[in-house]
Design an enzyme around this catalytic site. Structure first.
Site, PDB file in Angstrom:
ATOM      1  N   GLY A  84       0.757  -1.240   0.000  1.00 12.52           N
ATOM      2  CA  GLY A  84       0.000   0.000   0.000  1.00 12.52           C
ATOM      3  C   GLY A  84       0.784   1.285   0.000  1.00 12.52           C
ATOM      4  O   GLY A  84       0.215   2.332   0.315  1.00 12.52           O
ATOM      5  N   SER A 173       2.337  -5.649  -6.182  1.00 16.44           N
ATOM      6  CA  SER A 173       1.251  -4.717  -5.915  1.00 16.44           C
ATOM      7  C   SER A 173       1.754  -3.266  -6.064  1.00 16.44           C
ATOM      8  O   SER A 173       2.260  -2.924  -7.131  1.00 16.44           O
ATOM      9  CB  SER A 173       0.645  -5.028  -4.541  1.00 16.44           C
ATOM     10  N   ASP A 274     -10.511 -11.250  -6.284  1.00 12.20           N
ATOM     11  CA  ASP A 274      -9.885 -10.082  -6.904  1.00 12.20           C
ATOM     12  C   ASP A 274     -10.773  -9.570  -8.033  1.00 12.20           C
ATOM     13  O   ASP A 274     -11.269 -10.346  -8.840  1.00 12.20           O
ATOM     14  CB  ASP A 274      -8.508 -10.453  -7.443  1.00 12.20           C
ATOM     15  N   TYR A 305      -3.044 -13.756  -3.481  1.00 15.81           N
ATOM     16  CA  TYR A 305      -1.820 -12.942  -3.502  1.00 15.81           C
ATOM     17  C   TYR A 305      -0.840 -13.363  -2.415  1.00 15.81           C
ATOM     18  O   TYR A 305       0.375 -13.468  -2.644  1.00 15.81           O
ATOM     19  CB  TYR A 305      -2.216 -11.475  -3.337  1.00 15.81           C
TER      20      TYR A 305
END
Length: 330
Positions: A84, A173, A274, A305
């Site tokens: 993130g 990611s 997803d 993931y």
């Protein structure tokens, strides 16, 4: 003033439990980070050694070396962790354990970048940090041990064992998003010593691209909020070319600065289906139509993931082997 006398101190801008909370008063509470792992030589499980190396006042890296014979030259594997743009670390167990095992399996010199995290350091800080780290790696080309006497910022493992004709860049990611942007930049700007990126891996790349498929409200919120958190003043918002690679003003994908690329997709995120398949399909189609001259591979796994990083399932091990085979060029 504490929260018992000032109720506004507990008001949040972002509440992304169970991962992170950001409060109106500027506090950041990271609710989930894996444990720190110190440097070590000759790991009893893998034989891999690792150390932490400062690159600048803002950037550092964890450098790994497997058990090898003298004078053996190994591919260089530069890794950019995800989570993130705002969580985890190259020095914490979640990503460290993956890189350690990957170094052992593929026999590479590993360089895992410790970049600055949002929201304390908003984007494009992480992009700049990773470019700086990649340039630092490239700066070792052509050096030998004699150069260490005058270059205290250089690493002997990279000098003695790194093969700069086999430089790989990988990320997961948001880390894969950083790799994408680094490839765009590497196609325009030269790395030191004329070093080229041979190949790159985008594992579940983080892009925001409008498609005909509407995301569910919960998934869309959780998926897009990390970009808004990390780059709240991004020009164009979610149409910024750093997050939308096919935006009207996005750089041409034909300019990717690598010769080989593996894009790996998954079907689940922490047991939640997803919903980004169409997003990544649009990206892959755009790359295929761009005129990029490199070799593209796509691996689509019916897997979560997180399985790649825990290696507790056969599917996780299959994904791990698929990524390793790309580096080994098998």
């Amino acid at each position: 003033m504490n929260s018992s006398t000032d109720p506004t101190s507990d008001e949040t801008i972002w509440d992304l439990s169970p991962y992170i909370k950001i409060f109106k008063d500027g506090r950041v509470e990271r609710l989930h980070n894996s444990p720190y792992v110190p440097p070590s030589l000759n790991d009893p499980e893998t034989g891999v050694s690792w150390k932490d190396v400062p690159i600048s006042s803002q950037v550092s890296a964890r450098v790994y070396i497997p058990k090898i014979s003298d004078h053996e030259k190994l591919p260089i594997f530069v890794y950019v962790h995800g989570a993130g743009f705002c969580l985890e670390s190259a020095f914490r167990s979640f990503f460290h354990t993956f890189v350690k095992h990957f170094v052992a399996e593929t026999k590479v010199i590993g360089v895992s970048i410790e970049y600055r995290l949002a929201p304390e350091h908003l984007l494009p800080a992480a992009y700049e940090d990773c470019w700086e780290a990649l340039q630092w790696v490239a700066s070792h080309v052509g050096l030998d041990n004699s150069g260490l006497k005058t270059a205290i910022d250089k690493d002997p493992w990279i000098i003695n064992y790194g093969d700069f004709d086999r430089l790989y860049l990988a990320g997961d990611s948001p880390g894969a998003n950083i790799v994408h942007n680094t490839l765009i930049r590497a196609g325009k700007e030269k790395l030191k010593g004329g070093v080229k990126i041979l190949g790159a891996i985008l594992y579940y790349p983080y892009f925001i691209i409008p498609t005909s498929t509407k995301l569910s409200d919960d998934f869309e919120y959780n998926y897009t909020c990390y970009w808004k958190l990390a780059y709240p003043n991004a020009p164009g918002g979610m149409n910024n070319p750093m997050i939308n690679p096919i935006a009207e003003n996005a750089p041409d994908l034909a300019g990717y600065g690598c010769s080989r690329l593996l894009v790996t997709l998954v079907s689940m995120i922490s047991t939640t289906p997803d919903e980004t398949k169409d997003i990544n399909a649009v990206y892959i189609e755009a790359l295929e139509k761009s005129g990029w001259k490199g070799e593209l591979e796509v691996a689509d796994f019916d897997a979560d993931y997180f399985e790649l990083f825990t290696l507790e399932t056969e599917m996780g091990k299959n994904m791990f082997r698929r990524l390793a085979s790309f580096i080994k060029h098998e």
